[in-house]
Design an enzyme around this catalytic site. Structure first.
Site, PDB file in Angstrom:
ATOM      1  N   ASP A 234      70.253 -15.934  -3.553  1.00 21.34           N
ATOM      2  CA  ASP A 234      71.393 -16.598  -2.910  1.00 21.34           C
ATOM      3  C   ASP A 234      71.224 -16.553  -1.382  1.00 21.34           C
ATOM      4  OD1 ASP A 234      71.750 -13.823  -2.710  1.00 21.34           O
ATOM      5  OD2 ASP A 234      73.944 -13.934  -2.787  1.00 21.34           O
TER       6      ASP A 234
ATOM      7  N   ASP B  26      67.760 -12.105   1.755  1.00 19.19           N
ATOM      8  CA  ASP B  26      66.986 -12.903   0.789  1.00 19.19           C
ATOM      9  C   ASP B  26      65.822 -13.596   1.501  1.00 19.19           C
ATOM     10  OD1 ASP B  26      70.033 -13.017   0.174  1.00 19.19           O
ATOM     11  OD2 ASP B  26      69.140 -13.396  -1.784  1.00 19.19           O
TER      12      ASP B  26
ATOM     13  N   HIS C 160      68.256  -4.637   2.123  1.00 18.49           N
ATOM     14  CA  HIS C 160      68.651  -4.768   0.716  1.00 18.49           C
ATOM     15  C   HIS C 160      67.595  -5.488  -0.135  1.00 18.49           C
ATOM     16  CE1 HIS C 160      72.604  -3.181   1.421  1.00 18.49           C
ATOM     17  NE2 HIS C 160      73.042  -4.208   2.121  1.00 18.49           N
ATOM     18  N   ASP C 161      67.573  -6.818  -0.037  1.00 18.98           N
ATOM     19  CA  ASP C 161      66.794  -7.598  -1.010  1.00 18.98           C
ATOM     20  C   ASP C 161      65.286  -7.336  -0.966  1.00 18.98           C
ATOM     21  OD1 ASP C 161      69.108  -8.651  -2.018  1.00 18.98           O
ATOM     22  OD2 ASP C 161      68.954 -10.569  -0.972  1.00 18.98           O
TER      23      ASP C 161
HETATM   24  C1  BDR Z   1      73.518  -7.966  -1.538  1.00 19.66           C
HETATM   25  O1  BDR Z   1      74.595  -8.876  -1.298  1.00 19.66           O
HETATM   26  C2  BDR Z   1      74.186  -9.912  -0.429  1.00 19.66           C
HETATM   27  O2  BDR Z   1      75.000  -9.912   0.683  1.00 19.66           O
HETATM   28  C3  BDR Z   1      72.785  -9.599  -0.003  1.00 19.66           C
HETATM   29  O3  BDR Z   1      71.981 -10.773   0.071  1.00 19.66           O
HETATM   30  C4  BDR Z   1      72.260  -8.637  -1.040  1.00 19.66           C
HETATM   31  O4  BDR Z   1      71.633  -9.309  -2.095  1.00 19.66           O
HETATM   32  C5  BDR Z   1      73.842  -6.639  -0.859  1.00 19.66           C
HETATM   33  O5  BDR Z   1      74.989  -6.070  -1.407  1.00 19.66           O
HETATM   34 CA    CA Z   2      70.966 -11.662  -1.894  1.00 17.84          CA
END
Ligand code: BDR
Ligand code: CA
Length: 311
Positions: free
Chosen positions: A8, A13, A234-235
């Protein structure tokens, strides 16, 4: 092994896709609502592919969760990728198949040799499993960013990707597919800073320039929300763990999603107890390899090195 990224985009990402494209055999992207509407995340995915010269199909997926609706978190700005607004728009078309059909066709064609990387709400994968239950046998592994063994980021205990479609996440967790979780407890151990953005800008490359702007925007949003100058990676963590498993520690754990309690909805219940059963007692079986530790600086370095390889 071939990979499809369900995503997304999304500032983090963006980095995950670019990293994966340099290090893994990525055959396609599927998109989902989450950081913005699915129309926007699909446009963003196509623009990212153009920028990275990634000539692969982008199939649009779900625009809303299986139950109810969703709320976009403002952290990714206007269209989900506000920090990347200077990335040119694209004339490329999305794949005529939707994400669910694309996932099923590819999993059948590459059965036993295809893994998924899931970076948003798990709606597409859950719907695909519902339409074609054999998907669970055809897919080798799902590495996902989502959940947490501790605190959440949308509510006290819920992480955004799981919270946006808890029913879908629970369907995937119960599917029997080998699962690898990069939750907030893990991704917060690898942190991106303005020095990293400056380094990407200094590379003098087109991709480095966009990457620096994207990271700078993301850091600004994070500091407004979390009162610290750096941001969790994160991703990309869900991808780097596949390329450099040596940098990570995983623990086999039973994970389920709370669906009922209003205060806890979307929480990943991670049974981290280290216990043996009493006689006659049955303990929940591990269904997820939960990331518990990462060498943060080495993981960040691995990601930046890949970005610096682009023109
Ligand atoms: C996740 O939520 C989205 O904001 C980011 O892309 C990540 O996948 C982090 O909680
Ligand atoms: Ca994401």
């Amino acid at each position: 092994m071939k990979y499809i990224i369900d995503t997304d985009p999304g500032h983090d990402d963006f980095f995950a896709i670019l990293y994966a494209a340099r290090r893994l055999d990525v055959i396609g992207l599927t998109t989902v609502f989450g950081n913005s509407t699915v129309e926007n995340t699909t446009k963003n995915a196509l623009r990212i592919c153009d920028l990275a010269k990634l000539d692969i199909p982008v199939a649009m997926g779900a625009g809303k969760p299986i139950v109810g609706d969703y709320v976009v978190s403002p952290i990714h700005g206007n269209d989900g990728l506000e920090g990347g607004k200077s990335i040119p728009s694209t004339r490329r078309d999305m794949d005529p198949r939707g994400a669910v059909q694309y996932l099923i066709e590819m999993a059948h064609a590459h059965a036993g040799n295809l893994s998924l990387i899931v970076l948003g709400p798990m709606t597409n994968v859950a719907l695909a499993l519902r339409v074609e239950p054999r998907l669970a046998e055809w897919i080798s592994e799902i590495s996902f960013m989502g959940g947490s063994t501790g605190t959440g980021n949308v509510t006290a205990f819920a992480e955004a990707n799981v919270w946006k479609d808890p029913e879908a996440a629970q369907m995937v967790l119960a599917s029997g597919v080998l699962l690898r979780m990069a939750g907030l407890n893990l991704t917060g151990q690898a942190r991106l800073s303005q020095a990293d953005a400056d380094r990407m800008a200094m590379a003098g490359t087109v991709v480095g320039g966009h990457a620096a702007q994207i990271l700078s925007f993301y850091l600004k949003q994070h500091s407004a929300r979390y009162r610290r100058p750096d941001a969790p990676m994160h991703d990309p963590s869900a991808v780097i763990s596949l390329v450099h498993p040596d940098l990570f520690e995983f623990r086999d754990t039973n994970v389920s999603v709370e669906l009922v309690s209003p205060a806890l909805r979307g929480m990943t219940i991670c049974d981290m107890r280290e216990i043996d059963p009493f006689p006659g007692e049955t303990l929940p079986k591990p269904n997820v390899k939960v990331g518990v530790r990462v060498d943060g600086p080495a993981s960040v370095e691995a990601m930046i090195e890949a970005i610096l390889e682009y023109e």
